[in-house]
Design an enzyme around this catalytic site. Structure first.
Site, mmCIF file in Angstrom:
data_model
loop_
_atom_site.group_PDB
_atom_site.id
_atom_site.type_symbol
_atom_site.label_atom_id
_atom_site.label_comp_id
_atom_site.label_asym_id
_atom_site.label_seq_id
_atom_site.Cartn_x
_atom_site.Cartn_y
_atom_site.Cartn_z
ATOM 1 N N TRP A 3 0.829 -1.203 0.000
ATOM 2 C CA TRP A 3 0.000 0.000 0.000
ATOM 3 C C TRP A 3 0.860 1.247 0.000
ATOM 4 O O TRP A 3 1.730 1.446 0.840
ATOM 5 C CB TRP A 3 -0.892 0.025 1.237
ATOM 6 C CG TRP A 3 -2.126 -0.785 1.102
ATOM 7 C CD1 TRP A 3 -2.396 -1.981 1.702
ATOM 8 C CD2 TRP A 3 -3.290 -0.475 0.317
ATOM 9 N NE1 TRP A 3 -3.639 -2.422 1.343
ATOM 10 C CE2 TRP A 3 -4.206 -1.528 0.490
ATOM 11 C CE3 TRP A 3 -3.620 0.592 -0.517
ATOM 12 C CZ2 TRP A 3 -5.450 -1.535 -0.129
ATOM 13 C CZ3 TRP A 3 -4.855 0.575 -1.149
ATOM 14 C CH2 TRP A 3 -5.751 -0.476 -0.947
ATOM 15 N N GLU A 9 -12.639 -3.489 3.884
ATOM 16 C CA GLU A 9 -13.986 -3.287 3.351
ATOM 17 C C GLU A 9 -14.087 -3.695 1.889
ATOM 18 O O GLU A 9 -15.148 -4.105 1.417
ATOM 19 C CB GLU A 9 -14.439 -1.824 3.527
ATOM 20 C CG GLU A 9 -13.861 -0.823 2.556
ATOM 21 C CD GLU A 9 -12.475 -0.338 2.923
ATOM 22 O OE1 GLU A 9 -11.945 0.520 2.205
ATOM 23 O OE2 GLU A 9 -11.926 -0.815 3.939
ATOM 24 N N HIS A 39 -5.601 2.389 11.547
ATOM 25 C CA HIS A 39 -6.390 3.484 12.116
ATOM 26 C C HIS A 39 -6.190 3.592 13.623
ATOM 27 O O HIS A 39 -5.156 4.087 14.061
ATOM 28 C CB HIS A 39 -7.862 3.306 11.741
ATOM 29 C CG HIS A 39 -8.108 3.507 10.284
ATOM 30 N ND1 HIS A 39 -8.324 2.468 9.418
ATOM 31 C CD2 HIS A 39 -8.134 4.635 9.532
ATOM 32 C CE1 HIS A 39 -8.480 2.945 8.190
ATOM 33 N NE2 HIS A 39 -8.370 4.251 8.237
ATOM 34 N N ASP A 76 -12.699 5.600 7.337
ATOM 35 C CA ASP A 76 -12.721 5.506 5.867
ATOM 36 C C ASP A 76 -13.569 4.351 5.361
ATOM 37 O O ASP A 76 -13.454 3.962 4.205
ATOM 38 C CB ASP A 76 -11.303 5.403 5.313
ATOM 39 C CG ASP A 76 -10.612 4.103 5.686
ATOM 40 O OD1 ASP A 76 -11.141 3.378 6.561
ATOM 41 O OD2 ASP A 76 -9.552 3.802 5.106
ATOM 42 N N GLU A 87 -11.850 11.471 10.370
ATOM 43 C CA GLU A 87 -10.497 10.934 10.206
ATOM 44 C C GLU A 87 -9.529 12.013 9.728
ATOM 45 O O GLU A 87 -8.415 12.136 10.238
ATOM 46 C CB GLU A 87 -10.508 9.770 9.215
ATOM 47 C CG GLU A 87 -9.141 9.144 9.020
ATOM 48 C CD GLU A 87 -9.178 7.938 8.113
ATOM 49 O OE1 GLU A 87 -8.107 7.560 7.598
ATOM 50 O OE2 GLU A 87 -10.266 7.368 7.904
#
Length: 283
Positions: A40, A135, A156, A165, A255
Site C-alpha cells: 500500500w 472493506e 487506524h 474511511d 479521520e
C-alpha cells in the site's frame, strides 16, 4: 466516476492490478506489487478506486473475482508514502497538505462507491492476511478466505487515527456494533476461522485452494442470465449503499481532522508501532 468501459481499454492500465477475462465472462482482478503481494502506498490506493470504476463500467463481464498475490492479501505497508520514495508533502498543517488530504479523502470515498457500483456478483478470494481496507474484500457477495488469512484494522485506531474511511461502516453492518467496536478499538487479529464464525466470510480453505474455489463458484454463477446477475447484485448492495451514504463522508471528515494531530509533519505511512507524537522520520 463510473463510465462505460471495455476490457481492452483497462486491462493493461494499472501497475498494481492484473486483469484476466475468461471466455464465459469472468473477470479476475489480482492485486500485486511487482508480481508479489500488494504494497500500500498512495498510488496503489488511488489506482484501486479508478480500477473499480473501470470494472463497474464494463457491462460485458458477468462475474468479478477479486484477490491478492503471494503470501498476503494486502498486509504489506508501502514506505514511504509514494512508490517513488518521496513524501507526499512536507507539512500536513499547511494549506497544501490540507488540499492533498482532501483529495485522498475523495479517493477513499470513490474506492467504496466504485466497488458498490460493480453491478455483477463479486467473489472475494482473500488469499492471506489483510490489515488494510478490508472493506473492499468484505463487499464481495461471496467471501472466501485462506486458512492463514486474518482481518485486522491496524492502519487506524491502533496508530492513533480515526477508523473513518469505511471500517466503521462495513464491520458494524456485517458482524454487529459490539463486535465491530471491539475489533476497531483493540486492533484484534480476527482469524479466518473466527471470521467464519462471526459471519464475515463464507468459506475457509487451504491457501492453494482458495482461488480454485472462487473460479468454481464464478463459473456456476456465470451460467445465469446477465440481467439476473446484475439485478441480483443491485439487491445485495442496496443496504450497504444506504449505510455508506449515511456514515462514510462523516467518518472521512472525522479521520481527516484527527490526522492533523497524527500527521503534523506529513502523511508518510509510518510504522504501526510509532508513537503518535514521535518526531518525523525526515527530521
Amino acid at each position: 466516476m463510473v463510465k462505460r468501459t471495455r476490457f481492452s481499454e483497462y486491462k493493461d492500465r494499472y501497475a498494481n492490478y492484473k486483469f484476466e477475462l475468461s471466455d464465459d465472462g469472468i473477470l479476475l482482478m489480482q492485486c500485486h506489487t511487482d508480481g508479489d503481494s500488494l504494497r500500500w502506498h498512495w498510488e496503489s490506493h488511488d489506482a484501486m478506486a479508478d480500477a473499480f470504476a473501470d470494472i463497474a463500467g464494463d457491462r460485458e463481464i458477468k462475474v468479478l473475482i477479486h484477490t491478492g498475490t503471494g503470501e498476503n492479501y494486502n498486509a504489506n505497508w508501502g514506505s514511504p508514502v509514494t512508490s517513488t520514495g518521496e513524501p507526499l508533502y512536507n507539512a500536513y498543517a499547511d494549506a497544501e497538505g490540507v488540499v492533498t488530504m482532501d483529495e485522498k479523502a475523495w479517493y477513499g470515498r470513490m474506492l467504496i462507491e466504485n466497488v458498490l457500483a460493480v453491478d455483477v456478483p463479486m467473489i472475494s478470494a482473500v488469499n492471506g492476511p489483510c490489515n488494510m481496507h478490508s472493506e473492499v474484500a468484505l463487499l464481495g457477495d461471496i467471501v472466501l478466505a485462506s486458512e492463514d488469512a486474518y482481518f485486522q484494522d491496524l492502519s487506524h485506531f491502533p496508530r492513533g487515527m480515526v477508523p473513518g474511511d469505511g471500517q466503521h461502516v462495513i464491520w458494524e453492518q456485517i458482524v454487529g456494533p459490539n463486535r465491530a467496536r471491539y475489533l476497531l478499538l483493540t486492533g484484534k487479529k480476527l482469524t479466518a476461522q473466527e471470521a467464519l464464525e462471526w459471519g464475515a466470510v463464507n468459506e475457509v480453505l487451504p491457501k492453494d485452494k482458495v482461488l480454485d474455489r472462487a473460479w468454481e463458484l464464478a463459473h456456476e454463477l456465470a451460467k445465469r442470465p446477465p440481467i439476473a446477475l446484475r439485478n441480483t447484485r443491485h439487491l445485495f448492495t442496496q443496504n450497504f449503499k444506504r449505510a455508506f451514504l449515511n456514515e462514510l463522508s462523516h467518518g472521512l471528515q472525522a479521520e481527516m481532522w484527527a490526522q492533523r494531530q497524527f500527521f503534523p509533519f506529513g502523511a508518510g505511512m509510518q510504522p504501526i508501532d510509532r508513537a503518535w507524537d514521535q518526531k518525523p522520520w525526515s527530521d
